[in-house]
Design a protein around this motif. Structure first.
Motif, mmCIF file in Angstrom:
data_model
loop_
_atom_site.group_PDB
_atom_site.id
_atom_site.type_symbol
_atom_site.label_atom_id
_atom_site.label_comp_id
_atom_site.label_asym_id
_atom_site.label_seq_id
_atom_site.Cartn_x
_atom_site.Cartn_y
_atom_site.Cartn_z
ATOM 1 N N UNK A 17 1.327 -14.731 -13.457
ATOM 2 C CA UNK A 17 0.980 -14.465 -14.859
ATOM 3 C C UNK A 17 -0.040 -13.337 -14.972
ATOM 4 N N UNK A 18 -1.048 -13.358 -14.090
ATOM 5 C CA UNK A 18 -2.077 -12.321 -14.111
ATOM 6 C C UNK A 18 -1.490 -10.954 -13.765
ATOM 7 N N UNK A 19 -0.556 -10.919 -12.822
ATOM 8 C CA UNK A 19 0.064 -9.648 -12.433
ATOM 9 C C UNK A 19 0.824 -9.024 -13.594
ATOM 10 N N UNK A 20 1.516 -9.871 -14.344
ATOM 11 C CA UNK A 20 2.267 -9.365 -15.505
ATOM 12 C C UNK A 20 1.320 -8.929 -16.612
ATOM 13 N N UNK A 21 0.290 -9.738 -16.862
ATOM 14 C CA UNK A 21 -0.656 -9.417 -17.939
ATOM 15 C C UNK A 21 -1.422 -8.124 -17.659
ATOM 16 N N UNK A 22 -1.683 -7.850 -16.373
ATOM 17 C CA UNK A 22 -2.474 -6.663 -16.017
ATOM 18 C C UNK A 22 -1.598 -5.511 -15.534
ATOM 19 N N UNK A 23 -0.317 -5.558 -15.843
ATOM 20 C CA UNK A 23 0.632 -4.569 -15.321
ATOM 21 C C UNK A 23 0.265 -3.138 -15.730
ATOM 22 N N UNK A 24 -0.355 -2.986 -16.880
ATOM 23 C CA UNK A 24 -0.660 -1.638 -17.387
ATOM 24 C C UNK A 24 -1.832 -0.973 -16.683
ATOM 25 N N UNK A 25 -2.547 -1.700 -15.837
ATOM 26 C CA UNK A 25 -3.690 -1.097 -15.140
ATOM 27 C C UNK A 25 -3.225 0.009 -14.194
ATOM 28 N N UNK A 26 -4.022 1.063 -14.039
ATOM 29 C CA UNK A 26 -3.627 2.156 -13.138
ATOM 30 C C UNK A 26 -3.759 1.762 -11.675
ATOM 31 N N UNK A 27 -3.157 2.559 -10.783
ATOM 32 C CA UNK A 27 -3.286 2.406 -9.328
ATOM 33 C C UNK A 27 -2.834 1.037 -8.832
ATOM 34 N N UNK A 28 -1.954 0.403 -9.605
ATOM 35 C CA UNK A 28 -1.442 -0.927 -9.251
ATOM 36 C C UNK A 28 -2.568 -1.948 -9.035
ATOM 37 N N UNK B 174 0.808 -1.228 0.000
ATOM 38 C CA UNK B 174 0.000 0.000 0.000
ATOM 39 C C UNK B 174 0.838 1.274 0.000
ATOM 40 N N UNK B 175 2.122 1.175 0.360
ATOM 41 C CA UNK B 175 2.938 2.391 0.427
ATOM 42 C C UNK B 175 3.009 3.138 -0.912
ATOM 43 N N UNK B 176 3.231 2.438 -2.034
ATOM 44 C CA UNK B 176 3.216 3.173 -3.317
ATOM 45 C C UNK B 176 1.871 3.825 -3.607
ATOM 46 N N UNK B 177 0.791 3.197 -3.159
ATOM 47 C CA UNK B 177 -0.541 3.760 -3.359
ATOM 48 C C UNK B 177 -0.725 5.021 -2.521
ATOM 49 N N UNK B 178 -0.213 4.986 -1.284
ATOM 50 C CA UNK B 178 -0.275 6.173 -0.435
ATOM 51 C C UNK B 178 0.526 7.315 -1.039
ATOM 52 N N UNK B 179 1.726 6.956 -1.544
ATOM 53 C CA UNK B 179 2.613 7.978 -2.103
ATOM 54 C C UNK B 179 2.016 8.624 -3.358
ATOM 55 N N UNK B 180 1.249 7.850 -4.114
ATOM 56 C CA UNK B 180 0.680 8.370 -5.358
ATOM 57 C C UNK B 180 -0.683 9.012 -5.170
ATOM 58 N N UNK B 181 -1.179 9.032 -3.927
ATOM 59 C CA UNK B 181 -2.476 9.645 -3.652
ATOM 60 C C UNK B 181 -3.651 8.844 -4.177
ATOM 61 N N UNK B 182 -3.531 7.527 -4.182
ATOM 62 C CA UNK B 182 -4.610 6.669 -4.680
ATOM 63 C C UNK B 182 -5.841 6.789 -3.786
ATOM 64 N N UNK B 183 -7.017 6.486 -4.309
ATOM 65 C CA UNK B 183 -8.242 6.538 -3.496
ATOM 66 C C UNK B 183 -8.139 5.617 -2.286
ATOM 67 N N UNK B 184 -8.775 6.032 -1.204
ATOM 68 C CA UNK B 184 -8.698 5.272 0.036
ATOM 69 C C UNK B 184 -9.238 3.859 -0.128
ATOM 70 N N UNK B 185 -10.298 3.694 -0.950
ATOM 71 C CA UNK B 185 -10.871 2.353 -1.116
ATOM 72 C C UNK B 185 -9.898 1.403 -1.795
#
Length: 244
Positions: free
Chosen positions: A201-212, A65-76
Motif C-alpha cells: 500500500x505504501x509503495x503505491x501511495x508513494x509511487x510519485x516520489x522521484x528516484x524510486x 538498483x539497476x533502474x537507479x543506476x540507469x537513471x543516474x541517481x545519487x550514489x547514496x
C-alpha cells in the motif's frame, strides 16, 4: 557438533540439501537469467555485469538498483536502496545463529554470502524446530552449492545473450513473478502478511516520489508495522492475550 575437518561435500546432509534445493532450481535459474539480461539492458558493460553478479549475488537488490543506476541517481540512494532491500538477511542471520553460531567467523561470513531466500525457507521447513546437529551444516552447503551454481550459470548466460534476447519476451515481468514467488513463500504468519500489505500500500501511495524512493518508503513501512505487531503480540501474550 559438526566435524568441521570434513570437506563440505562429505558432510552429513549434503546430498539432502542438493535434493531439496533442486526442487526450486528452475525458478532460481529463471530469476538469474532475468537479472543477467537486466544488468546489460540497463547499460552495464559485460565485465561490470559479471563482477556484479559474482560479488553481489542478490537478485532482488540488483533488480531494485539497476533502474537507479540507469537513471543516474545519487550514489547514496543506490546504496540505501540495496541495503534496505537486503535488510531481511539481518533477520535470516539471527535465525541461522542458533544452528551455526559455533562456527568460525570466516566460515559464517561465507555462509552469509551464500544465503538465499529459498535456502532459508527450505532449511527452516526441515530444521526450524530441531536442535542443532551435524546434518544441518552439510544440508546448508549442499543447498548453497546448487543455488550458487544455477544462479551464476543462468546469470552469466543472460549477460552474454542480453543483446540477442528481445525485450518483447517480457523478461521484466518474469522477474517480477520470480520475486513474487519467493515473497509468497515467506508469508508464514499474521505479522508477515500485515507487513506485506502495508508495504504494498505504501509503495503505491508513494509511487510519485522521484528516484524510486517509494521503494524505501514501502520497506520502512513494512518493517515498522511488522516490528510493532510482534511487539504488541509479545506484550499481550505476557498478559495472557493475543493480537487479533
Amino acid at each position: 557438533m559438526t566435524n568441521t575437518a570434513l570437506p563440505f561435500w562429505r558432510m552429513p546432509g549434503f546430498r539432502l540439501g542438493i535434493r531439496d534445493q533442486g526442487t526450486v532450481t528452475l525458478g532460481v535459474a529463471a530469476w538469474g537469467l532475468v537479472t543477467g539480461v537486466a544488468m546489460v539492458k540497463s547499460g552495464l558493460s559485460i565485465p561490470l555485469a559479471l563482477t556484479m553478479t559474482m560479488l553481489v549475488y542478490a537478485g532482488s537488490s540488483q533488480l531494485a538498483v539497476l533502474p537507479l543506476l540507469a537513471s543516474g541517481s545519487p550514489l547514496w540512494v543506490i546504496w540505501l536502496t540495496g541495503i534496505c532491500v537486503n535488510l531481511r538477511f539481518v533477520i535470516f542471520s539471527s535465525m541461522w545463529r542458533r544452528h551455526f553460531g559455533h562456527l568460525p567467523r570466516g566460515k559464517r561470513v561465507w555462509m552469509g554470502y551464500l544465503t538465499t531466500d529459498m535456502m532459508f525457507v527450505l532449511f527452516f521447513k526441515r530444521y526450524g524446530n530441531a536442535a542443532p546437529d551435524a546434518e544441518q551444516q552439510g544440508y546448508f552447503w549442499g543447498a548453497a552449492t546448487v543455488s550458487w551454481l544455477s544462479w551464476q550459470a543462468a546469470s552469466v548466460l543472460g549477460i552474454f545473450l542480453a543483446q540477442i534476447i528481445p525485450l518483447s519476451w517480457g523478461l521484466g515481468f518474469a522477474g517480477i513473478l520470480a520475486i513474487l514467488g519467493v515473497a509468497l513463500s515467506l508469508l508464514v504468519d499474521r505479522a508477515t502478511w500485515l507487513a506485506t500489505v502495508v508495504a504494498g500500500t505504501a509503495a503505491i501511495a508513494a509511487f510519485a516520489l522521484p528516484l524510486k524512493l517509494n521503494i524505501l518508503v514501502a520497506i520502512a513501512a513494512g518493517v515498522a508495522i511488522g516490528l510493532l505487531y510482534e511487539s504488541m503480540d509479545k506484550t499481550l501474550k505476557q498478559h495472557g492475550g493475543h493480537t487479533p
